[in-house]
Motif scaffolding. Structure first.
Motif, PDB file in Angstrom:
ATOM      1  N   GLY A   1       0.938  -1.265  -0.021  1.00 37.27           N
ATOM      2  CA  GLY A   1       0.014   0.042   0.150  1.00 37.27           C
ATOM      3  C   GLY A   1       0.926   1.143  -0.016  1.00 37.27           C
ATOM      4  N   GLY A   2      -0.076   2.199  -0.236  1.00 42.77           N
ATOM      5  CA  GLY A   2       0.962   3.629  -0.320  1.00 42.77           C
ATOM      6  C   GLY A   2       1.703   3.970   0.976  1.00 42.77           C
ATOM      7  N   TYR A   3       0.882   3.878   1.928  1.00 45.06           N
ATOM      8  CA  TYR A   3       1.380   4.192   3.274  1.00 45.06           C
ATOM      9  C   TYR A   3       2.829   3.605   3.424  1.00 45.06           C
ATOM     10  N   ASP A   4       2.729   2.065   3.247  1.00 44.95           N
ATOM     11  CA  ASP A   4       4.272   1.369   3.476  1.00 44.95           C
ATOM     12  C   ASP A   4       5.149   1.890   2.496  1.00 44.95           C
ATOM     13  N   PHE A   5       4.695   1.849   1.257  1.00 47.54           N
ATOM     14  CA  PHE A   5       5.608   2.586   0.448  1.00 47.54           C
ATOM     15  C   PHE A   5       6.534   3.653   1.177  1.00 47.54           C
ATOM     16  N   GLU A   6       5.663   4.620   1.230  1.00 54.25           N
ATOM     17  CA  GLU A   6       6.241   6.067   1.645  1.00 54.25           C
ATOM     18  C   GLU A   6       6.963   5.507   3.101  1.00 54.25           C
ATOM     19  N   CYS A   7       6.610   4.845   4.013  1.00 53.22           N
ATOM     20  CA  CYS A   7       7.492   4.626   5.325  1.00 53.22           C
ATOM     21  C   CYS A   7       8.735   4.014   4.846  1.00 53.22           C
ATOM     22  N   CYS A   8       8.652   3.027   3.777  1.00 48.82           N
ATOM     23  CA  CYS A   8       9.845   2.220   3.220  1.00 48.82           C
ATOM     24  C   CYS A   8      10.790   3.171   2.872  1.00 48.82           C
ATOM     25  N   HIS A   9      10.554   4.441   2.036  1.00 46.41           N
ATOM     26  CA  HIS A   9      11.270   5.254   1.598  1.00 46.41           C
ATOM     27  C   HIS A   9      11.949   6.241   2.448  1.00 46.41           C
ATOM     28  N   LYS A  10      11.513   6.123   3.533  1.00 47.57           N
ATOM     29  CA  LYS A  10      12.137   6.960   4.675  1.00 47.57           C
ATOM     30  C   LYS A  10      13.258   6.291   5.405  1.00 47.57           C
ATOM     31  N   GLU A  11      13.321   5.043   5.171  1.00 37.14           N
ATOM     32  CA  GLU A  11      14.560   4.342   5.756  1.00 37.14           C
ATOM     33  C   GLU A  11      15.737   4.246   4.673  1.00 37.14           C
ATOM     34  N   LYS A  12      16.881   4.431   5.103  1.00 43.00           N
ATOM     35  CA  LYS A  12      18.017   4.194   4.260  1.00 43.00           C
ATOM     36  C   LYS A  12      18.172   2.843   3.687  1.00 43.00           C
ATOM     37  N   ILE A  13      18.509   2.736   2.563  1.00 45.10           N
ATOM     38  CA  ILE A  13      18.844   1.224   2.067  1.00 45.10           C
ATOM     39  C   ILE A  13      20.326   1.126   1.917  1.00 45.10           C
ATOM     40  N   ASN A  14      20.521   0.036   2.318  1.00 44.79           N
ATOM     41  CA  ASN A  14      22.077  -0.197   2.182  1.00 44.79           C
ATOM     42  C   ASN A  14      22.648  -0.334   0.762  1.00 44.79           C
ATOM     43  N   SER A  15      23.040   0.597   0.399  1.00 47.09           N
ATOM     44  CA  SER A  15      23.777   0.798  -0.979  1.00 47.09           C
ATOM     45  C   SER A  15      24.682  -0.288  -1.149  1.00 47.09           C
ATOM     46  N   ALA A  16      25.756  -0.618  -0.307  1.00 42.94           N
ATOM     47  CA  ALA A  16      26.627  -1.552  -0.410  1.00 42.94           C
ATOM     48  C   ALA A  16      26.199  -3.019  -0.782  1.00 42.94           C
ATOM     49  N   GLU A  17      24.886  -3.502   0.052  1.00 39.99           N
ATOM     50  CA  GLU A  17      24.352  -4.422  -0.385  1.00 39.99           C
ATOM     51  C   GLU A  17      23.894  -4.325  -1.958  1.00 39.99           C
ATOM     52  N   ILE A  18      23.312  -3.413  -2.314  1.00 41.50           N
ATOM     53  CA  ILE A  18      22.726  -3.404  -3.790  1.00 41.50           C
ATOM     54  C   ILE A  18      24.103  -3.351  -4.808  1.00 41.50           C
ATOM     55  N   ASN A  19      24.947  -2.705  -4.489  1.00 40.63           N
ATOM     56  CA  ASN A  19      26.300  -2.806  -5.156  1.00 40.63           C
ATOM     57  C   ASN A  19      27.119  -4.226  -4.969  1.00 40.63           C
TER      58      ASN A  19
END
Length: 189
Positions: free
Chosen positions: A166-184
């Motif tokens: 849902g939209g609320y969870d989408f926005e909440c997840c984007h407030k958290e920093k993603i681990n860029s090293a994990e993606i890289n």
């Protein structure tokens, strides 16, 4: 150089690239808009788009190759035609010559939902990670604003929002920093 991963119908891919020698590939708003117009012409017919961001010297796309006959046009050729068309126009507009993008364009198949969600956040947080803004809401050249909008779009907004619950969870997840090293690490960069 190893052969690039083929683009297979009905599969999800993270497609990304940067300017050769990390040069800028977007110098003006017109460049960003032209890139998106060409994207709609060349890529929208062969791929669904789930997330994107255009940065001054690189871009990220999260797409699913459509499962249909492409009239003898292989998906990788459509991407190649798209990048070539943009490069020619950019070079003409900026009175330059030579390659604009690193070759071949990079692609990584996405095969699980957890990674899909992390990648959507990573793509939207890319401007934050590179210091262009404090929150994806402040950056105009990504799909984040489309995700939180109610305007009609060809972008797969409803499906993306559903993956987040849902939209609320989408926005909440984007407030958290993603681990860029994990993606890289996953991408091998």
């Amino acid at each position: 150089m190893k052969n690039p991963e083929p683009l297979i119908t009905n599969h999800l891919y993270h497609i990304y690239n940067r300017g050769i020698n990390s040069c800028n590939i977007f110098e003006s708003e017109e460049n960003y808009e032209y890139f998106l117009n060409l994207y709609e012409k060349h890529i929208e017919p062969i791929a669904k788009t789930f997330a994107w961001v255009l940065m001054p010297n690189h871009f990220h796309l999260l797409v699913q190759i459509r499962g249909q006959d492409f009239e003898a046009r292989a998906p990788h050729q459509c991407f190649s035609n798209f990048f070539n068309a943009y490069s020619k126009a950019f070079n003409k507009f900026h009175n330059r010559h030579g390659a604009l993008f690193e070759r071949p364009f990079k692609r990584k198949q996405i095969d699980n939902s957890a990674y899909f969600k992390k990648l959507v956040i990573y793509i939207h947080q890319n401007p934050v990670h590179h210091g262009f803004c404090e929150h994806p809401l402040e950056y105009g050249w990504s799909s984040y604003l489309t995700c939180i909008s109610s305007k009609s779009t060809k972008f797969e907004r409803d499906e993306v929002i559903k993956w987040f619950g849902g939209g609320y969870d989408f926005e909440c997840c984007h407030k958290e920093k993603i681990n860029s090293a994990e993606i890289n690490e996953f991408l091998g960069i």
